[in-house]
Design a protein around this motif. Structure first.
Motif, PDB file in Angstrom:
ATOM      1  N   LEU A   1     -10.614  23.670  -9.472  1.00 12.61           N
ATOM      2  CA  LEU A   1     -11.035  25.066  -9.478  1.00 12.61           C
ATOM      3  C   LEU A   1     -11.565  25.361  -8.080  1.00 12.61           C
ATOM      4  CD1 LEU A   1     -12.943  25.260 -12.903  1.00 12.61           C
ATOM      5  CD2 LEU A   1     -10.544  25.791 -12.437  1.00 12.61           C
ATOM      6  N   VAL A   2     -10.882  26.248  -7.362  1.00 11.60           N
ATOM      7  CA  VAL A   2     -11.189  26.487  -5.950  1.00 11.60           C
ATOM      8  C   VAL A   2     -11.506  27.956  -5.730  1.00 11.60           C
ATOM      9  CG1 VAL A   2     -10.333  26.284  -3.571  1.00 11.60           C
ATOM     10  CG2 VAL A   2      -9.621  24.613  -5.302  1.00 11.60           C
ATOM     11  N   HIS A   3     -12.633  28.220  -5.114  1.00  8.84           N
ATOM     12  CA  HIS A   3     -12.988  29.605  -4.790  1.00  8.84           C
ATOM     13  C   HIS A   3     -12.215  30.035  -3.542  1.00  8.84           C
ATOM     14  CE1 HIS A   3     -15.366  33.150  -3.853  1.00  8.84           C
ATOM     15  NE2 HIS A   3     -15.889  33.060  -5.064  1.00  8.84           N
TER      16      HIS A   3
ATOM     17  N   GLY B   1     -16.195  34.151 -11.849  1.00  5.39           N
ATOM     18  CA  GLY B   1     -15.901  34.613 -13.206  1.00  5.39           C
ATOM     19  C   GLY B   1     -14.629  34.000 -13.740  1.00  5.39           C
ATOM     20  N   GLY B   2     -13.618  33.882 -12.876  1.00  2.00           N
ATOM     21  CA  GLY B   2     -12.367  33.258 -13.274  1.00  2.00           C
ATOM     22  C   GLY B   2     -12.543  31.791 -13.611  1.00  2.00           C
ATOM     23  N   MET B   3     -13.398  31.106 -12.850  1.00  2.00           N
ATOM     24  CA  MET B   3     -13.682  29.695 -13.138  1.00  2.00           C
ATOM     25  C   MET B   3     -14.298  29.539 -14.518  1.00  2.00           C
ATOM     26  SD  MET B   3     -15.241  28.185  -9.580  1.00  2.00           S
ATOM     27  CE  MET B   3     -14.258  28.094  -8.074  1.00  2.00           C
ATOM     28  N   LEU B   4     -15.214  30.442 -14.842  1.00  2.00           N
ATOM     29  CA  LEU B   4     -15.881  30.358 -16.131  1.00  2.00           C
ATOM     30  C   LEU B   4     -14.887  30.550 -17.273  1.00  2.00           C
ATOM     31  CD1 LEU B   4     -18.835  29.911 -16.971  1.00  2.00           C
ATOM     32  CD2 LEU B   4     -19.059  32.389 -17.195  1.00  2.00           C
ATOM     33  N   GLU B   5     -13.979  31.508 -17.124  1.00  3.92           N
ATOM     34  CA  GLU B   5     -12.969  31.734 -18.151  1.00  3.92           C
ATOM     35  C   GLU B   5     -12.037  30.531 -18.275  1.00  3.92           C
ATOM     36  OE1 GLU B   5     -12.888  34.293 -20.373  1.00  3.92           O
ATOM     37  OE2 GLU B   5     -14.843  34.585 -19.451  1.00  3.92           O
ATOM     38  N   ALA B   6     -11.636  29.952 -17.142  1.00  2.00           N
ATOM     39  CA  ALA B   6     -10.758  28.774 -17.175  1.00  2.00           C
ATOM     40  C   ALA B   6     -11.454  27.597 -17.844  1.00  2.00           C
ATOM     41  CB  ALA B   6     -10.331  28.409 -15.758  1.00  2.00           C
TER      42      ALA B   6
ATOM     43  N   ARG C   1     -13.637  27.588 -20.200  1.00 10.49           N
ATOM     44  CA  ARG C   1     -13.806  27.738 -21.654  1.00 10.49           C
ATOM     45  C   ARG C   1     -12.683  27.070 -22.441  1.00 10.49           C
ATOM     46  NH1 ARG C   1     -17.856  31.493 -22.576  1.00 10.49           N
ATOM     47  NH2 ARG C   1     -18.252  32.968 -20.875  1.00 10.49           N
ATOM     48  N   THR C   2     -11.482  27.062 -21.892  1.00 14.35           N
ATOM     49  CA  THR C   2     -10.336  26.512 -22.621  1.00 14.35           C
ATOM     50  C   THR C   2      -9.816  25.219 -22.000  1.00 14.35           C
ATOM     51  OG1 THR C   2      -8.847  27.928 -21.324  1.00 14.35           O
ATOM     52  CG2 THR C   2      -9.626  28.790 -23.434  1.00 14.35           C
ATOM     53  N   MET C   3     -10.524  24.683 -21.019  1.00 12.56           N
ATOM     54  CA  MET C   3     -10.055  23.479 -20.331  1.00 12.56           C
ATOM     55  C   MET C   3     -10.167  22.258 -21.233  1.00 12.56           C
ATOM     56  SD  MET C   3     -11.316  22.043 -16.615  1.00 12.56           S
ATOM     57  CE  MET C   3     -10.783  23.547 -15.780  1.00 12.56           C
TER      58      MET C   3
ATOM     59  N   GLN D   1     -23.264  26.605 -15.229  1.00 12.93           N
ATOM     60  CA  GLN D   1     -22.597  27.494 -16.180  1.00 12.93           C
ATOM     61  C   GLN D   1     -21.322  26.863 -16.737  1.00 12.93           C
ATOM     62  OE1 GLN D   1     -23.400  30.644 -17.569  1.00 12.93           O
ATOM     63  NE2 GLN D   1     -25.359  29.854 -16.855  1.00 12.93           N
ATOM     64  N   LEU D   2     -20.563  26.180 -15.883  1.00 12.13           N
ATOM     65  CA  LEU D   2     -19.333  25.547 -16.347  1.00 12.13           C
ATOM     66  C   LEU D   2     -19.636  24.484 -17.400  1.00 12.13           C
ATOM     67  CD1 LEU D   2     -17.490  25.142 -12.913  1.00 12.13           C
ATOM     68  CD2 LEU D   2     -17.101  26.910 -14.657  1.00 12.13           C
ATOM     69  N   ARG D   3     -20.685  23.713 -17.170  1.00  9.08           N
ATOM     70  CA  ARG D   3     -21.063  22.666 -18.122  1.00  9.08           C
ATOM     71  C   ARG D   3     -21.607  23.264 -19.414  1.00  9.08           C
ATOM     72  NH1 ARG D   3     -23.876  19.457 -13.098  1.00  9.08           N
ATOM     73  NH2 ARG D   3     -22.005  18.322 -12.413  1.00  9.08           N
ATOM     74  N   GLN D   4     -22.204  24.456 -19.313  1.00  9.84           N
ATOM     75  CA  GLN D   4     -22.717  25.120 -20.512  1.00  9.84           C
ATOM     76  C   GLN D   4     -21.584  25.536 -21.438  1.00  9.84           C
ATOM     77  OE1 GLN D   4     -26.093  24.531 -20.652  1.00  9.84           O
ATOM     78  NE2 GLN D   4     -26.793  26.650 -20.564  1.00  9.84           N
ATOM     79  N   VAL D   5     -20.505  26.086 -20.856  1.00 11.74           N
ATOM     80  CA  VAL D   5     -19.424  26.605 -21.708  1.00 11.74           C
ATOM     81  C   VAL D   5     -18.440  25.524 -22.116  1.00 11.74           C
ATOM     82  CG1 VAL D   5     -19.615  28.906 -20.679  1.00 11.74           C
ATOM     83  CG2 VAL D   5     -17.916  27.296 -19.770  1.00 11.74           C
ATOM     84  N   ASN D   6     -18.456  24.370 -21.437  1.00  6.98           N
ATOM     85  CA  ASN D   6     -17.528  23.299 -21.790  1.00  6.98           C
ATOM     86  C   ASN D   6     -18.185  21.939 -21.541  1.00  6.98           C
ATOM     87  OD1 ASN D   6     -15.505  21.419 -22.105  1.00  6.98           O
ATOM     88  ND2 ASN D   6     -13.987  22.517 -20.884  1.00  6.98           N
ATOM     89  N   PRO D   7     -18.920  21.435 -22.517  1.00  8.02           N
ATOM     90  CA  PRO D   7     -19.610  20.154 -22.343  1.00  8.02           C
ATOM     91  C   PRO D   7     -18.692  18.935 -22.438  1.00  8.02           C
ATOM     92  CG  PRO D   7     -20.040  21.028 -24.528  1.00  8.02           C
ATOM     93  CD  PRO D   7     -19.268  22.085 -23.798  1.00  8.02           C
ATOM     94  N   THR D   8     -17.431  19.120 -22.797  1.00  7.65           N
ATOM     95  CA  THR D   8     -16.540  17.968 -22.952  1.00  7.65           C
ATOM     96  C   THR D   8     -15.820  17.600 -21.656  1.00  7.65           C
ATOM     97  OG1 THR D   8     -14.666  19.336 -23.666  1.00  7.65           O
ATOM     98  CG2 THR D   8     -16.170  18.536 -25.368  1.00  7.65           C
ATOM     99  N   THR D   9     -15.713  18.526 -20.716  1.00  4.89           N
ATOM    100  CA  THR D   9     -15.112  18.241 -19.413  1.00  4.89           C
ATOM    101  C   THR D   9     -16.221  17.899 -18.427  1.00  4.89           C
ATOM    102  OG1 THR D   9     -13.200  19.672 -19.763  1.00  4.89           O
ATOM    103  CG2 THR D   9     -13.800  19.226 -17.478  1.00  4.89           C
TER     104      THR D   9
END
Length: 332
Positions: free
Chosen positions: A208-210, A239-244, A246-248, A264-272
């Motif tokens: 995921l690259v800004h 925002g795009g990273m956060l959406e990606a 969620r389904t990663m 925030q990324l770890r909050q929405v996806n604790p398995t990755t």
């Protein structure tokens, strides 16, 4: 709108200072907004977490009389532009931005004078005074859409980020897009060498690259060259990273942006497992807002944001022109 609303969390907080933040906010009729790059402690106690433009839109829509914007100064200015009747407080005026500081209103006017027929597009990461001098604002996720809306025979002046500008030029194929040579010192410090080193260490990771990153072109080149499968490299706004995220489903993701985003990324996806492309990519300006300073702001401190009425009117026009084109997208 890619924000995290924490207002529905239980009123019992693990730390006394968090209880005090929420008590004072209620007492002052204030809403606390925190940018994705804030420290985890500040993100966790805020009413809303997100990118700067999404948070500014929340500031405009909320019934609260006071906005406490935990971010950097230009973000608080944008909130004031979109909600002029409200009191907007920043924990400290000293929280600046190297990217926003890379161009001022005088420089914009001089550049426009060199290209009098050009259309000027400014990244939202700019001061109110700069926004007031341009035709359109854009975000990192809708910059391509904004530029594509301009007739292709018109020269476009894009400011201030050179890496985002290069991304827009690549995506639109416009040779008549001139780019200001500004940069975010944190994103510029995430280098192609970081990408090569991290990809070698985590060959199966998703990237995921800004688009503000100095490594964005390198990441896409690695993808195109086959060193990294194209499907696992994405250039995205926060925002795009956060959406990606969620389904990663990938076990590991390498993230090229300011390290505060990892929370925030770890909050929405604790398995990755989300890892920073460069662990040193921390913005000292963002980290100026400490729990202690947030408390002090709610107790009557902080710096109130004021924007000249004419500057605000002209800056709001540039933001509204962007919003009229399509979706607002992620702020950074």
């Amino acid at each position: 709108m890619t924000t995290t609303d924490t207002s529905a969390r239980p009123r019992r907080w693990p730390h006394a200072w968090q209880e005090e933040v929420r008590r004072l906010a209620e007492e002052r009729d204030a809403v606390v907004l925190a940018h994705n790059y804030m420290s985890p402690e500040v993100q966790d106690v805020a009413h809303h977490v997100g990118d700067s433009l999404a948070l500014s839109r929340i500031a405009a829509e909320t019934d609260a009389r006071t906005i406490v914007f935990c971010g950097v100064w230009f973000m608080a200015e944008t909130a004031k532009i979109l909600s002029p009747a409200k009191t907007v407080l920043a924990p400290t005026r000293e929280a600046g931005c190297s990217l926003a500081d890379s161009i001022d209103a005088d420089q914009v006017r001089a550049w426009k004078a060199e290209h009098p027929d050009a259309v000027v597009v400014a990244y939202v990461n700019t001061s109110a005074a700069v926004k007031a001098e341009v035709d359109y604002c854009c975000t990192s996720s809708n910059a391509v859409e904004v530029v594509d809306s301009i007739p292709r025979d018109r020269t476009v002046l894009f400011l201030p980020d050179q890496f985002l500008g290069a991304h827009v030029r690549r995506e639109t194929g416009r040779e008549n897009l001139l780019v200001w040579l500004g940069e975010c010192h944190v994103h510029a410090g995430i280098t192609p060498a970081d990408v090569r080193r991290q990809v070698a260490a985590h060959p199966e990771a998703e990237l995921l690259v800004h688009p503000e990153c100095g490594c964005a072109n390198s990441a896409l080149w690695l993808s195109g060259a086959g060193d990294l499968p194209a499907g696992r490299t994405q250039v995205l706004s926060t925002g795009g990273m956060l959406e990606a995220a969620r389904t990663m489903t990938a076990p590991t993701s390498l993230v090229a942006t300011e390290v505060g985003m990892l929370h925030q990324l770890r909050q929405v996806n604790p398995t990755t497992t989300f890892l920073p492309m460069n662990p040193q990519a921390s913005c000292r300006f963002m980290k100026m807002t400490t729990p202690e300073l947030l408390l002090a702001t709610l107790r009557g401190g902080g710096d109130e944001v004021h924007v000249d009425a004419d500057v605000a009117r002209r800056a709001r026009r540039a933001v509204e022109r962007m919003l009229a084109i399509g979706r607002p997208g992620g702020g950074e």
